[in-house]
Design a protein around this motif. Sequence first.
Motif, PDB file in Angstrom:
ATOM      1  N   GLU A 166       0.839  -1.211   0.000  1.00  0.00           N
ATOM      2  CA  GLU A 166       0.000   0.000   0.000  1.00  0.00           C
ATOM      3  C   GLU A 166       0.870   1.255   0.000  1.00  0.00           C
ATOM      4  O   GLU A 166       0.510   2.265  -0.612  1.00  0.00           O
ATOM      5  N   GLY A 167       2.016   1.172   0.667  1.00  0.00           N
ATOM      6  CA  GLY A 167       2.965   2.284   0.596  1.00  0.00           C
ATOM      7  C   GLY A 167       3.375   2.542  -0.855  1.00  0.00           C
ATOM      8  O   GLY A 167       3.542   3.692  -1.269  1.00  0.00           O
ATOM      9  N   ALA A 168       3.480   1.472  -1.640  1.00  0.00           N
ATOM     10  CA  ALA A 168       3.888   1.609  -3.042  1.00  0.00           C
ATOM     11  C   ALA A 168       2.812   2.288  -3.888  1.00  0.00           C
ATOM     12  O   ALA A 168       3.123   2.934  -4.884  1.00  0.00           O
ATOM     13  N   VAL A 169       1.551   2.149  -3.509  1.00  0.00           N
ATOM     14  CA  VAL A 169       0.480   2.828  -4.252  1.00  0.00           C
ATOM     15  C   VAL A 169       0.684   4.338  -4.167  1.00  0.00           C
ATOM     16  O   VAL A 169       0.569   5.055  -5.155  1.00  0.00           O
ATOM     17  N   TYR A 170       1.003   4.821  -2.967  1.00  0.00           N
ATOM     18  CA  TYR A 170       1.119   6.269  -2.745  1.00  0.00           C
ATOM     19  C   TYR A 170       2.548   6.789  -2.897  1.00  0.00           C
ATOM     20  O   TYR A 170       2.768   7.994  -2.958  1.00  0.00           O
ATOM     21  N   GLY A 171       3.503   5.885  -2.867  1.00  0.00           N
ATOM     22  CA  GLY A 171       4.900   6.295  -2.994  1.00  0.00           C
ATOM     23  C   GLY A 171       5.527   6.718  -1.681  1.00  0.00           C
ATOM     24  O   GLY A 171       6.742   6.924  -1.613  1.00  0.00           O
ATOM     25  N   GLU A 172       4.729   6.870  -0.657  1.00  0.00           N
ATOM     26  CA  GLU A 172       5.265   7.236   0.669  1.00  0.00           C
ATOM     27  C   GLU A 172       4.195   7.029   1.728  1.00  0.00           C
ATOM     28  O   GLU A 172       3.017   6.915   1.410  1.00  0.00           O
ATOM     29  N   PHE A 173       4.633   7.021   2.981  1.00  0.00           N
ATOM     30  CA  PHE A 173       3.699   6.900   4.098  1.00  0.00           C
ATOM     31  C   PHE A 173       3.439   8.276   4.684  1.00  0.00           C
ATOM     32  O   PHE A 173       4.298   9.159   4.601  1.00  0.00           O
ATOM     33  N   PRO A 174       2.280   8.477   5.290  1.00  0.00           N
ATOM     34  CA  PRO A 174       2.070   9.728   6.023  1.00  0.00           C
ATOM     35  C   PRO A 174       3.026   9.781   7.214  1.00  0.00           C
ATOM     36  O   PRO A 174       3.581   8.757   7.615  1.00  0.00           O
ATOM     37  N   MET A 199      -4.360  12.731  -5.462  1.00  0.00           N
ATOM     38  CA  MET A 199      -5.248  13.123  -4.348  1.00  0.00           C
ATOM     39  C   MET A 199      -4.416  13.303  -3.075  1.00  0.00           C
ATOM     40  O   MET A 199      -4.637  14.232  -2.295  1.00  0.00           O
ATOM     41  N   TRP A 200      -3.476  12.403  -2.868  1.00  0.00           N
ATOM     42  CA  TRP A 200      -2.612  12.462  -1.683  1.00  0.00           C
ATOM     43  C   TRP A 200      -1.764  13.740  -1.682  1.00  0.00           C
ATOM     44  O   TRP A 200      -1.726  14.474  -0.702  1.00  0.00           O
ATOM     45  N   ARG A 201      -1.114  14.008  -2.819  1.00  0.00           N
ATOM     46  CA  ARG A 201      -0.205  15.160  -2.871  1.00  0.00           C
ATOM     47  C   ARG A 201      -0.952  16.482  -2.634  1.00  0.00           C
ATOM     48  O   ARG A 201      -0.465  17.345  -1.924  1.00  0.00           O
ATOM     49  N   THR A 202      -2.136  16.609  -3.229  1.00  0.00           N
ATOM     50  CA  THR A 202      -2.844  17.889  -3.143  1.00  0.00           C
ATOM     51  C   THR A 202      -3.651  18.024  -1.856  1.00  0.00           C
ATOM     52  O   THR A 202      -3.689  19.092  -1.247  1.00  0.00           O
ATOM     53  N   HIS A 203      -4.294  16.933  -1.437  1.00  0.00           N
ATOM     54  CA  HIS A 203      -5.247  17.053  -0.333  1.00  0.00           C
ATOM     55  C   HIS A 203      -4.775  16.414   0.972  1.00  0.00           C
ATOM     56  O   HIS A 203      -5.157  16.865   2.051  1.00  0.00           O
ATOM     57  N   GLY A 204      -3.963  15.372   0.882  1.00  0.00           N
ATOM     58  CA  GLY A 204      -3.575  14.659   2.098  1.00  0.00           C
ATOM     59  C   GLY A 204      -2.252  15.125   2.675  1.00  0.00           C
ATOM     60  O   GLY A 204      -2.148  15.482   3.855  1.00  0.00           O
ATOM     61  N   LYS A 205      -1.248  15.173   1.812  1.00  0.00           N
ATOM     62  CA  LYS A 205       0.105  15.450   2.294  1.00  0.00           C
ATOM     63  C   LYS A 205       0.252  16.803   2.986  1.00  0.00           C
ATOM     64  O   LYS A 205       1.022  16.909   3.951  1.00  0.00           O
ATOM     65  N   PRO A 206      -0.448  17.864   2.511  1.00  0.00           N
ATOM     66  CA  PRO A 206      -0.281  19.157   3.207  1.00  0.00           C
ATOM     67  C   PRO A 206      -0.663  19.090   4.686  1.00  0.00           C
ATOM     68  O   PRO A 206      -0.240  19.942   5.462  1.00  0.00           O
ATOM     69  N   GLY A 207      -1.438  18.106   5.090  1.00  0.00           N
ATOM     70  CA  GLY A 207      -1.707  17.900   6.509  1.00  0.00           C
ATOM     71  C   GLY A 207      -2.622  18.944   7.114  1.00  0.00           C
ATOM     72  O   GLY A 207      -3.466  19.518   6.434  1.00  0.00           O
ATOM     73  N   GLY A 208      -2.433  19.192   8.405  1.00  0.00           N
ATOM     74  CA  GLY A 208      -3.293  20.128   9.118  1.00  0.00           C
ATOM     75  C   GLY A 208      -2.471  21.025  10.014  1.00  0.00           C
ATOM     76  O   GLY A 208      -1.446  20.611  10.545  1.00  0.00           O
ATOM     77  N   SER A 209      -2.941  22.251  10.193  1.00  0.00           N
ATOM     78  CA  SER A 209      -2.208  23.163  11.075  1.00  0.00           C
ATOM     79  C   SER A 209      -2.367  22.733  12.534  1.00  0.00           C
ATOM     80  O   SER A 209      -1.582  23.102  13.381  1.00  0.00           O
ATOM     81  N   ARG A 210      -3.409  21.944  12.816  1.00  0.00           N
ATOM     82  CA  ARG A 210      -3.566  21.368  14.150  1.00  0.00           C
ATOM     83  C   ARG A 210      -3.639  19.860  14.005  1.00  0.00           C
ATOM     84  O   ARG A 210      -4.281  19.357  13.088  1.00  0.00           O
ATOM     85  N   GLU A 211      -3.012  19.152  14.932  1.00  0.00           N
ATOM     86  CA  GLU A 211      -3.013  17.694  14.854  1.00  0.00           C
ATOM     87  C   GLU A 211      -4.445  17.173  14.911  1.00  0.00           C
ATOM     88  O   GLU A 211      -5.253  17.626  15.724  1.00  0.00           O
ATOM     89  N   GLY A 212      -4.736  16.227  14.041  1.00  0.00           N
ATOM     90  CA  GLY A 212      -6.078  15.648  14.035  1.00  0.00           C
ATOM     91  C   GLY A 212      -7.004  16.329  13.047  1.00  0.00           C
ATOM     92  O   GLY A 212      -8.137  15.907  12.852  1.00  0.00           O
ATOM     93  N   TYR A 213      -6.522  17.412  12.405  1.00  0.00           N
ATOM     94  CA  TYR A 213      -7.338  18.120  11.417  1.00  0.00           C
ATOM     95  C   TYR A 213      -6.696  17.997  10.039  1.00  0.00           C
ATOM     96  O   TYR A 213      -5.498  17.735   9.915  1.00  0.00           O
TER      97      TYR A 213
END
Length: 621
Positions: free
Chosen positions: A236-244, A431-445
Amino acid sequence: MKRSILIALALIALAPPGFHAAAPVSYRVSLPEPQHHWMQVEVSFTELADGPLELRMSRSSPGRYAIHDFAKNVYDVHATGPDGRELTITRQDPSGWTVGEHGASVTVRYKIYGDRVDGTYLAVDATHVHMNMPAAIMWARGLDDRAATISFLPPDAAVAGRGWTIATQLHPGSTPLDFTAPNLQYLIDSPLEFGPVAVRQFSVDRHTFRFAAHHTGTDDELNRYMKDVERIVREEGAVYGEFPSYEPGAYTFLADYLPYSDEDGMEHRNSTVMTSSSTIRSDRTRLLETVAHEFFHCWNVERIRPRDLEPFDLDRENMSDELWLAEGFTQYYGPLVLQRAGLVDLDSTRQTLTTLVETIVNSPGRTVRSAVEMSRMAPFTDGGRPIDRTNWSNTVISYYPMGGAIALALDLTLRERSDGRITLDDFMRAMWRTHGKPGGSREGYVDRPYTMSDAEARLAEVSGDRAFARDFFSRYIQGREAADYTRLLRNAGLLVRRRDGGRPWLGDVRMDSRTDGARVSAQAPANSPVYDAGIDEGDTITQVAGQRTSSAEEVNTAINRRRPGDRISITYVDRAGVTKTASVTLVENPHVEIVAVEAAGGSLTPAQRTFREHWLGSQVR
Ligand SMILES: [Zn+2]
């Protein structure tokens, strides 16, 4: 979302150097009688402002989309001031307790019952505490941004035995039974297992993965199982190329494989809960399928998050238009990853694909609701069964297989039109690069959750064809069309064919045997001959083609003597006792199955072999 970003910015702007963070909310959990399935919770709120303290139990739980009303198991609630004096509590609604008059600090004590081991509820017994936070903890409105501490007292060893430890995605505190969370959203998303858990650990690409199992198997079984879990994680790591980056420093699998567990899997940001009454020995593949599904969620839904679910509203059901992607695409990848990791064979995969294609091709619901509309049904279908009858068997398809079938169509279409250069993995990575990887300014968001048009824009980017993306979304996601699975799967040397070709079909009618006939015991499937004949639930079929019938077998035997296209008469007694006769034209059984071309006596072309290998082969480099 816009609103919470503004608040976060305002807080940063207002915070002077040496800013004093509000005192954490502290929870203390004890287990006076675990064998009776309740626990005692004490919550301390300090540095409170004036005004009513509104205490809440959650009505819903992240990852579940219906109402669960966790307040129903709370009792013996008391609030006291710093001097120990009891404070008056009023009830404004079934999920709230309000302390009107109070000083700067309030301590609340309550008991809570729970006896269901799954991903949603609380389970307390002499073997463990299995805790989904929304089902267990009371919180105060307006204090979402406060940190929390939670500490546990071990149960009486005479009742529960020794050696209980805690596994959770919460941050460790000062002792092994103390934990912290940066805010309410993170706390509520952090399930916890307190009991005699066996913990295994492995690392992939410098990320740590912990597997905490409460199970009845042997150490050796668990050790061998870990090898398979690790293969899933790598694939599954290979699908995204990296882990969060997992905030507590590790991702934690929480498995309860116990005879008294319900079947479930629930995703969280840095962990998952997987419960089953099966054992690693008896049902390894099915348990691994849950591992694969839930772990995929640490990207898809936890970080690549629909805007409708961010932040999660604990006071009501959370409706999303995108569960076909959040759950459905995850449903597609789970079994695909097992195949890529070599944990299942092609025969298993062909059966999985058959289920997806059958769902989209033969479910009558597809013609009345789109994948978006199916996603919006989750608040009704993701909880208990309603007591009134619904016609869901004809109008609803679960967004899991429906979304899975859409993922299959999109993956194969992208591969077909790009000669294998672009795949669904590229879409998930975008989807990961644009929406997931940037993360959140607060943990859990999540700061950049996606909308439907974002998902379409990512498909346009990946395919390099805006018109293609628009067409795909409008036909198969917002519309009610089914893709051409027969053509798409042929690219991989898989044939879609009639399972019972040439056989007559009345419809998949459920019938009970009665002395007076075969009684239709469930809704007649729409678009089937029996439905077109006007026969439905509660009608009793007494004759088929002039032959008396008193059971489902006799009805089927009478039908099977005929051929598709034959017109026959059916006599039935309706629910009011009136005898009626209908004329029915039998059709060919429409059910399909997928078979490998080589299993059907043919041979793979080199192009089909390459296509199949690129699709189903390991992606781990
Ligand atoms: Zn899921």
